[in-house]
Structures are given as structure tokens and as C-alpha cells.
Design an enzyme around this catalytic site. Sequence first.
Site, PDB file in Angstrom:
ATOM      1  N   ASP A   1      38.500   6.266   9.266  1.00 37.04           N
ATOM      2  CA  ASP A   1      39.707   5.947   8.479  1.00 37.04           C
ATOM      3  C   ASP A   1      40.856   5.576   9.419  1.00 37.04           C
ATOM      4  OD1 ASP A   1      38.763   6.623   5.766  1.00 37.04           O
ATOM      5  OD2 ASP A   1      38.697   8.687   6.491  1.00 37.04           O
TER       6      ASP A   1
ATOM      7  N   ARG B   1      31.328   6.902  -5.306  1.00 36.32           N
ATOM      8  CA  ARG B   1      30.476   6.958  -4.107  1.00 36.32           C
ATOM      9  C   ARG B   1      29.012   6.620  -4.455  1.00 36.32           C
ATOM     10  NH1 ARG B   1      28.304  12.028  -1.479  1.00 36.32           N
ATOM     11  NH2 ARG B   1      27.362  11.299   0.457  1.00 36.32           N
TER      12      ARG B   1
ATOM     13  N   HIS C   1      27.113   3.629  -2.542  1.00 37.57           N
ATOM     14  CA  HIS C   1      25.929   3.819  -1.689  1.00 37.57           C
ATOM     15  C   HIS C   1      24.682   3.133  -2.251  1.00 37.57           C
ATOM     16  CE1 HIS C   1      27.183   7.170   1.312  1.00 37.57           C
ATOM     17  NE2 HIS C   1      28.200   6.406   1.016  1.00 37.57           N
TER      18      HIS C   1
ATOM     19  N   HIS D   1      39.042   5.830  -0.570  1.00 39.72           N
ATOM     20  CA  HIS D   1      39.224   7.217  -0.126  1.00 39.72           C
ATOM     21  C   HIS D   1      40.569   7.787  -0.585  1.00 39.72           C
ATOM     22  CE1 HIS D   1      36.009   6.985   3.304  1.00 39.72           C
ATOM     23  NE2 HIS D   1      35.483   7.060   2.101  1.00 39.72           N
ATOM     24  N   THR D   2      41.312   7.030  -1.355  1.00 36.43           N
ATOM     25  CA  THR D   2      42.498   7.591  -2.016  1.00 36.43           C
ATOM     26  C   THR D   2      42.085   8.679  -2.996  1.00 36.43           C
ATOM     27  OG1 THR D   2      44.534   6.989  -3.176  1.00 36.43           O
ATOM     28  CG2 THR D   2      42.552   5.910  -3.924  1.00 36.43           C
TER      29      THR D   2
ATOM     30  N   TRP E   1      41.425  13.339   1.367  1.00 33.69           N
ATOM     31  CA  TRP E   1      42.237  12.374   2.115  1.00 33.69           C
ATOM     32  C   TRP E   1      43.696  12.389   1.678  1.00 33.69           C
ATOM     33  CZ3 TRP E   1      37.152  11.106   0.718  1.00 33.69           C
ATOM     34  CH2 TRP E   1      36.313  10.733   1.767  1.00 33.69           C
ATOM     35  N   THR E   2      43.911  12.610   0.369  1.00 36.04           N
ATOM     36  CA  THR E   2      45.284  12.479  -0.136  1.00 36.04           C
ATOM     37  C   THR E   2      45.688  13.724  -0.930  1.00 36.04           C
ATOM     38  OG1 THR E   2      44.623  11.456  -2.231  1.00 36.04           O
ATOM     39  CG2 THR E   2      45.021   9.965  -0.360  1.00 36.04           C
TER      40      THR E   2
END
Length: 267
Positions: A222, A25, A29, A161-162, A177-178
Site C-alpha cells: 500500500d 475480495r 481473487h 482497501h478503503t 486500513w481506514t
Amino acid sequence: MSLDDIKADIKALVAEKSCGPILIRLSWHDAGVYSTGKLTGGCPNAAMRFTDAGEGTFGANAGLPTVALDLLKPITDKYVAAGTISNADLWTLAANVAIESMGGPAIPTRFGRTDAASSAESVESQVGRLPDGDKGTDHLCEIFHPKGFTDKDIVALSGAHTVGGCHADRSGFDGKWTEDHLTFSNSYFTEMLDKEYADETTAQGCPQKAHKATGTIMLISDLALLDAPYRETVELYAKDQEAFFKDFTAAWVKLQENGCEGLRDTL
Ligand code: HEM
């Protein structure tokens, strides 16, 4: 001090602190503020180091100048202070070592990014540059197309985002997310297609989607990928992890190099 030494130290940090996701991240960013069109500039330059103004103060960057840079500090003190690598190149490399360490593709890193000398070299605002999690397909197009990304690229990049999750005290969203949030795989796509999500509002008042049985979440941005024009790419990546890794690598390298000139293959 060689490139291999820096990579080994990053790999050890990721293994020890399980901090791969926030390092990804951080690079995203730093590079992701780049835009063309109505907005200009924003190449990766580590401007988030400065917290008096600019990128280090953007709400979208919450947790990066503090948590992420604190984690990287021993490596920064060892290699950036010695002039071996710039902060912006270190952030780029750290994300790429993190992705591979967590089982993702091997990403080629090029070098030569110049660090901002002060917050004056930050972009003026996050608006129109970094995406909001509570918005849909139009917003994704508005943010990513001026960076030079196609609709397919948007799906591939979102697949990061996994790994990792949302932190109530940073973004106001809350959850992972997972189910295997420290493995870089195509599970973001398989879980998104397989699970039923219900509306939920976090304690911070942010709307998100939750899968009650497993406690995983998706942001509105998402699940926007289940709509046209993105859905067929989600279905492809859910079936074919290699296709996801290949497309992710190409889009991610483009992101990390957007606006950079004269990059070289060696440190
Ligand atoms: C498509 C639009 C996107 C939106 C709306 C979005 C939004 C968010 C939000 C709200 C968080 C939670 C931050 C926190 O509370 O700690 C987050 C985390 C994260 N994002 Fe995104 N993101 C997007 C795209 C991307 C892209 C393109 C990448 C990289 C290719 C990425 C990688 C990550 C990672 C790895 C985390 C986990 C960080 C952690 O666990 O600390 N995101 N994102």
C-alpha cells in the site's frame, strides 16, 4: 426469480453481516488470477469452490472458500442451485452490490461467466498472479501489467482497501486500513497521505506499517503507492473522490471481465 431479487438478498446479507469487504475480495481473487504473457488463462470461473487442489487451496485465498462462501451459501442455494445464475456471476454481482451498499459507485455487472466443473479448471499456482503484501512497486508492476492494467489502474484498484481489513488467521497481516472500514470512500488515500506509519511485525511474523494513535495499518504494498510512478494519482484521489470512483469503476469492470467472452447485459 429476477436479478432484482438476487440483488435485494445480497444487500440484506451485507447489511446484516457487515460482510461487504470479503465479498469484494472474493470477486477480486476469482478474477485476479487472470494473466497474459508468460502465464495465461485465469478468467473468473469460481474455481475456489473446490478445496481438493488449485485456487481453493492457495494461501493467498485463505478465508475465501470458507468464510466468504459460507456467508453466501443461502443465496447460492437459492439462485445457483435453481440455475438462475452461475457462481462466478453471483460472486461478481455480490461484490458490486457490496461496493454500492457501502457508499461506493454503482458498478454495471454483465453476465455469462461459466463455472469451473472441478479444481482441474483452476490455474496452476498463485505465483505471479496474485500480489504479496510485503513487496513494493516492482512487484505491483509484475503482477498487474500482464493483466492489462496501467499504473493509474493499480492505484485505483488498491483503493478498495478503503474497506475491510487483514486477519491474522488468514493472511498473517493484522488490522484495518481506514478508520471507517465499512464505508467505501477515498479515505484510503487521505489517511495514507495524512498519517505517519511505523514498522511493525505481526504475531504471525508479517511486516506491516502501523499508525499507533488510531490502530490502522498499511501494507508495504500500500505505502509503495506513495512512490513514483503512483504518488500523483494518490494525491489526485485524495482530493477528488469522484475521480477515484470513475477510475475505480473502469478498472474494476475490466478486472471482473478479463478473459471472459460473450458477456451479456441481462441475467
Ligand atoms: C495491490 C495489491 C494487493 C495486495 C498486496 C493485497 C493484499 C491484501 C491482503 C493481505 C488482505 C488481507 C486478507 C485477510 O487477511 O483477510 C487483503 C484484503 C482485502 N483486499 Fe487486497 N490486496 C491487493 C489488491 C486488492 C485489490 C485490487 C482489491 C479489489 C479491487 C482488493 C480488495 C481487498 C479487500 C476488500 C480486502 C478486505 C477483505 C476483508 O476485510 O475480509 N485488494 N488484501
